[in-house]
Design a protein around this motif. Structure first.
Motif, PDB file in Angstrom:
ATOM      1  N   UNK A 140       0.783  -1.181  -0.003  1.00 60.50           N
ATOM      2  CA  UNK A 140       0.017   0.082  -0.065  1.00 60.50           C
ATOM      3  C   UNK A 140       0.831   1.140  -0.156  1.00 60.50           C
ATOM      4  N   UNK A 141       0.437   2.405  -0.289  1.00 61.89           N
ATOM      5  CA  UNK A 141       1.070   3.683  -0.417  1.00 61.89           C
ATOM      6  C   UNK A 141       1.606   4.147   1.067  1.00 61.89           C
ATOM      7  N   UNK A 142       2.843   4.213   1.635  1.00 57.76           N
ATOM      8  CA  UNK A 142       2.946   4.910   2.838  1.00 57.76           C
ATOM      9  C   UNK A 142       2.991   3.724   3.862  1.00 57.76           C
ATOM     10  N   UNK A 143       2.736   4.022   4.883  1.00 59.02           N
ATOM     11  CA  UNK A 143       2.898   3.347   6.022  1.00 59.02           C
ATOM     12  C   UNK A 143       1.960   3.780   7.229  1.00 59.02           C
ATOM     13  N   UNK A 144       1.392   2.770   8.328  1.00 60.32           N
ATOM     14  CA  UNK A 144       0.782   3.269   9.284  1.00 60.32           C
ATOM     15  C   UNK A 144       1.764   3.961  10.208  1.00 60.32           C
ATOM     16  N   UNK A 145       2.669   3.443  10.410  1.00 54.42           N
ATOM     17  CA  UNK A 145       3.646   3.880  11.457  1.00 54.42           C
ATOM     18  C   UNK A 145       4.897   4.574  11.292  1.00 54.42           C
ATOM     19  N   UNK A 170       7.650   4.842   1.800  1.00 58.13           N
ATOM     20  CA  UNK A 170       6.874   5.082   0.785  1.00 58.13           C
ATOM     21  C   UNK A 170       6.045   4.127   0.657  1.00 58.13           C
ATOM     22  N   UNK A 171       6.092   2.822   0.909  1.00 59.23           N
ATOM     23  CA  UNK A 171       5.424   1.853   0.763  1.00 59.23           C
ATOM     24  C   UNK A 171       5.583   0.747   1.872  1.00 59.23           C
ATOM     25  N   UNK A 172       4.273   0.109   2.196  1.00 62.81           N
ATOM     26  CA  UNK A 172       4.410  -0.881   3.258  1.00 62.81           C
ATOM     27  C   UNK A 172       3.387  -1.953   2.893  1.00 62.81           C
ATOM     28  N   UNK A 173       3.649  -3.065   3.693  1.00 66.00           N
ATOM     29  CA  UNK A 173       2.729  -4.350   3.251  1.00 66.00           C
ATOM     30  C   UNK A 173       1.106  -3.875   3.262  1.00 66.00           C
ATOM     31  N   UNK A 174       0.721  -4.521   2.416  1.00 61.97           N
ATOM     32  CA  UNK A 174      -0.975  -4.316   1.912  1.00 61.97           C
ATOM     33  C   UNK A 174      -1.501  -5.301   3.077  1.00 61.97           C
ATOM     34  N   UNK A 175      -1.778  -4.753   4.362  1.00 61.01           N
ATOM     35  CA  UNK A 175      -2.123  -5.474   5.407  1.00 61.01           C
ATOM     36  C   UNK A 175      -3.837  -5.755   5.084  1.00 61.01           C
ATOM     37  N   UNK A 176      -4.354  -5.004   4.038  1.00 62.66           N
ATOM     38  CA  UNK A 176      -5.859  -5.484   4.136  1.00 62.66           C
ATOM     39  C   UNK A 176      -6.007  -6.708   2.978  1.00 62.66           C
ATOM     40  N   UNK A 177      -4.964  -7.127   2.531  1.00 61.27           N
ATOM     41  CA  UNK A 177      -5.138  -8.329   1.681  1.00 61.27           C
ATOM     42  C   UNK A 177      -4.032  -9.469   2.483  1.00 61.27           C
ATOM     43  N   UNK A 199      -7.736 -10.592  11.348  1.00 60.77           N
ATOM     44  CA  UNK A 199      -8.553 -10.339  12.544  1.00 60.77           C
ATOM     45  C   UNK A 199      -8.173  -9.097  13.517  1.00 60.77           C
ATOM     46  N   UNK A 200      -6.963  -8.456  12.863  1.00 63.35           N
ATOM     47  CA  UNK A 200      -6.518  -7.303  13.411  1.00 63.35           C
ATOM     48  C   UNK A 200      -6.391  -6.058  12.542  1.00 63.35           C
ATOM     49  N   UNK A 201      -6.944  -6.159  11.577  1.00 63.32           N
ATOM     50  CA  UNK A 201      -6.786  -4.876  10.643  1.00 63.32           C
ATOM     51  C   UNK A 201      -7.948  -4.928   9.947  1.00 63.32           C
ATOM     52  N   UNK A 202      -8.657  -3.928   9.177  1.00 64.91           N
ATOM     53  CA  UNK A 202      -9.442  -3.824   8.153  1.00 64.91           C
ATOM     54  C   UNK A 202      -9.290  -4.565   6.897  1.00 64.91           C
ATOM     55  N   UNK A 203      -9.850  -5.877   6.929  1.00 61.31           N
ATOM     56  CA  UNK A 203      -9.321  -6.803   6.115  1.00 61.31           C
ATOM     57  C   UNK A 203     -10.345  -6.684   4.593  1.00 61.31           C
ATOM     58  N   UNK A 204      -9.859  -6.665   3.479  1.00 58.79           N
ATOM     59  CA  UNK A 204     -10.579  -6.703   2.225  1.00 58.79           C
ATOM     60  C   UNK A 204     -10.514  -8.194   1.862  1.00 58.79           C
TER      61      UNK A 204
END
Lengths: 301, 255
Positions: free
Chosen positions: A207-212, A217-224, A230-235
């Motif tokens: 994903x673009x950017x980071x939560x932390x 400029x990019x970090x893991x696409x946690x939604x996927x 169980x711990x993120x807004x999953x897609x």
């Protein structure tokens, strides 16, 4: 929309305009042409970390080889015009010039933008290099210990498209990988298209950017990421346990659309639950590849 | 695609004709009527318009085809800078003299000094491609500076004499003293050749640029390129060491 039981999400892949050059490498045998091409395109998965994106486009039939020897066509992409010359000089100089028996030619002779490559590499010849003009194009013969390295003076460059993609959402990692392999097989060796990631497949979509961090400029696409369901807004739909991405770059949008159609069709098989795509809500890239439109089952979103 | 202008010789030339002014400068946009007034110097008759010797037809398309026996036509395509010139038969002396661009294809043989320099000129051809399917007379490509000159048959003595740069390919046997006094440039001998004493053997190898050149000659001009020309190796001789010595003779060998 379903294709053989696989749900095609109503979404689109968002891609960017890049600069593309086509590099033709020939060698004494297909082995050495490929060896040079693999080295030229190594560590060239993403401009984020590699400054360029490149991969083998296809093997050249002998009738298309500039010098009658086995050849490989490579597509080489950068974000800007200025980058192209630097990257080509670095990489051709270190991976093709050094590779036994190879020669290196421009594969976009009609492109009006020309970038000097042989004109810079010739200096390796230390004054012993020889210029030849053939058909209005200049070539440099650079003496090397093996014999001579032949490289064209200038390479054509044109606008291309980078970042076409689709996601394979599968019941298991094995099913995702099998589907990705089938998709890659269906998309490989198409003129005007490359898959720059390892084996054509990406497991670490970003994903673009980071939560932390503000600097990433990019970090893991946690939604996927299935492990984060169980711990993120999953897609991810239920039952999806693995996702793989296919990234497609090309000389133009139609070439990418055609490759996506073939790839998605091949990926729709047992164990695959859905096909999706990565985008930024249309805010970043001008090229939008709507999955349902590409697969012939819906209007553009 | 139009075949361009066709110039058919009205009757056999009985005297030498100098066609040096016919295609000098711009000509590719000219039609038959405009080309017909270009001057030809005819030995014994003085200057006559081209149209008096040739029947011209067709339309401008960047190409002109000469038909008829032109063995007495000298300086054809001298100073050529653009377009494609095709000669169906043989030509006289000094074809493509000092040409700078374009293509001159001679389906027969050429007399002496094809692609060479004029009497007062320092340089021969400086660009373009001169293709002679038959044999070539003496001093072909003498003092050429750039460009590609291919000879499908034999080349007489002094081919590439005092070459400054460029490439000459000889498919047949080469006469004596090829490449003598050359500064740079390449003479590629696919047939027999006697290497001048002022050239020195360097190595035997497969030059990649020859594959490129041979592929083009076969595809574009249908020259008799054989598999052995690609597969064989070439002896490289550097010379002329009595001059600058940056030239080469590449001699095909089956080794």
């Amino acid at each position: 929309m379903n294709l053989r039981g696989v749900f095609i999400e109503d979404t689109f892949a968002e891609a960017f305009t890049m600069r593309v050059a086509r590099i033709l490498i020939t060698g004494r045998s297909a082995r050495w042409a490929r060896e040079a091409a693999l080295n030229l395109t190594g560590f060239a998965t993403s401009v984020i970390g590699c400054k360029c994106e490149a991969a083998i486009e296809r093997e050249l039939p002998l009738r298309e080889s500039p010098d009658g020897r086995p050849g490989i066509s490579v597509l080489f992409m950068t974000m800007g015009k200025d980058d192209m010359g630097k990257r080509l000089i670095e990489r051709i100089g270190q991976t093709v010039l050094t590779c036994p028996t190879t020669a290196c030619y421009d594969g976009l002779p009609e492109a009006p933008d020309r970038v000097g490559v042989g004109s810079a590499l010739r200096h390796f010849g230390d004054g012993f290099q020889i210029s030849k003009v053939l058909g209005g194009e200049r070539f440099w013969r650079i003496p090397v210990m093996e014999g001579e390295f032949l490289v064209q003076e200038k390479f054509g460059m044109q606008k291309g498209v980078g970042g076409g993609n689709f996601l394979i959402l599968a019941r298991s990692a094995d099913a995702a990988l099998e589907a990705a392999e089938a998709a890659v097989d269906a998309m490989s060796s198409r003129t005007g298209v490359i898959l720059p990631f390892p084996g054509g497949v990406v497991r670490s979509g970003s994903k673009v950017g980071s939560l932390r961090s503000k600097t990433m400029i990019a970090s893991t696409n946690d939604a996927y990421c299935p492990t984060l369901r169980a711990v993120t807004t999953s897609a991810l739909p239920e039952q999806v346990n693995s996702v793989l991405e296919i990234v497609i770059n090309g000389t133009d949008a139609p070439a990418i659309s055609a490759a996506m159609r073939a790839g998605i069709d091949a990926a729709c098989r047992d164990g695959v639950l859905a096909i999706s795509a990565g985008n930024y809500n249309g805010k970043l890239g001008p090229h939008h590849f709507h999955l349902r439109e590409i697969m012939g089952g819906g209007e553009p979103a | 695609m139009s075949e361009g202008v066709v110039a058919r010789l009205r009757q056999r030339l009985r005297h030498q004709a100098d066609l040096g002014e016919v295609l000098a400068g711009g000509w590719t946009g000219l039609g038959p009527s405009e080309l017909a007034v270009r001057p030809v110097y005819l030995e014994g008759s003085g200057t006559v318009p081209l149209g008096e010797l040739f029947d011209l037809r067709g339309e401008p398309a960047g190409r002109i085809r000469f038909e008829g026996d032109l063995a007495r036509a000298d300086r054809l395509a001298a100073g050529l800078a653009e377009g494609e010139v095709i000669v169906e038969g043989s030509v006289g002396a000094q074809a493509g003299l000092g040409m700078a661009g374009g293509t001159l294809r001679i389906q027969g043989s050429a007399g002496p000094l094809a692609g060479a320099a004029g009497p007062a000129a320092r340089r021969g051809m400086t660009g373009g491609e001169l293709i002679i399917r038959g044999s070539a007379g003496a001093e072909t490509g003498a003092r050429m500076r750039r460009g590609l000159l291919a000879i499908g048959g034999q080349a007489e003595a002094y081919a590439g004499h005092a070459m400054i740069a460029g490439t000459i390919l000889i498919f047949g046997d080469a006469g004596p003293d090829v490449g003598l006094w050359s500064k740079r440039g390449s003479v590629v001998a696919l047939g027999a050749i006697e290497i001048p004493a002022t050239y020195r053997y360097a190595c035997t190898y497969r030059p990649a640029h020859l594959g490129l050149t041979l592929t083009r000659l076969r595809a574009r001009y249908g020259l008799p390129v054989k598999k052995r020309h690609f597969a064989g190796r070439y002896h490289r001789y550097s010379g002329d060491l009595a001059d600058l010595g940056k030239g080469e003779i590449l001699e095909w060998t089956a080794e």
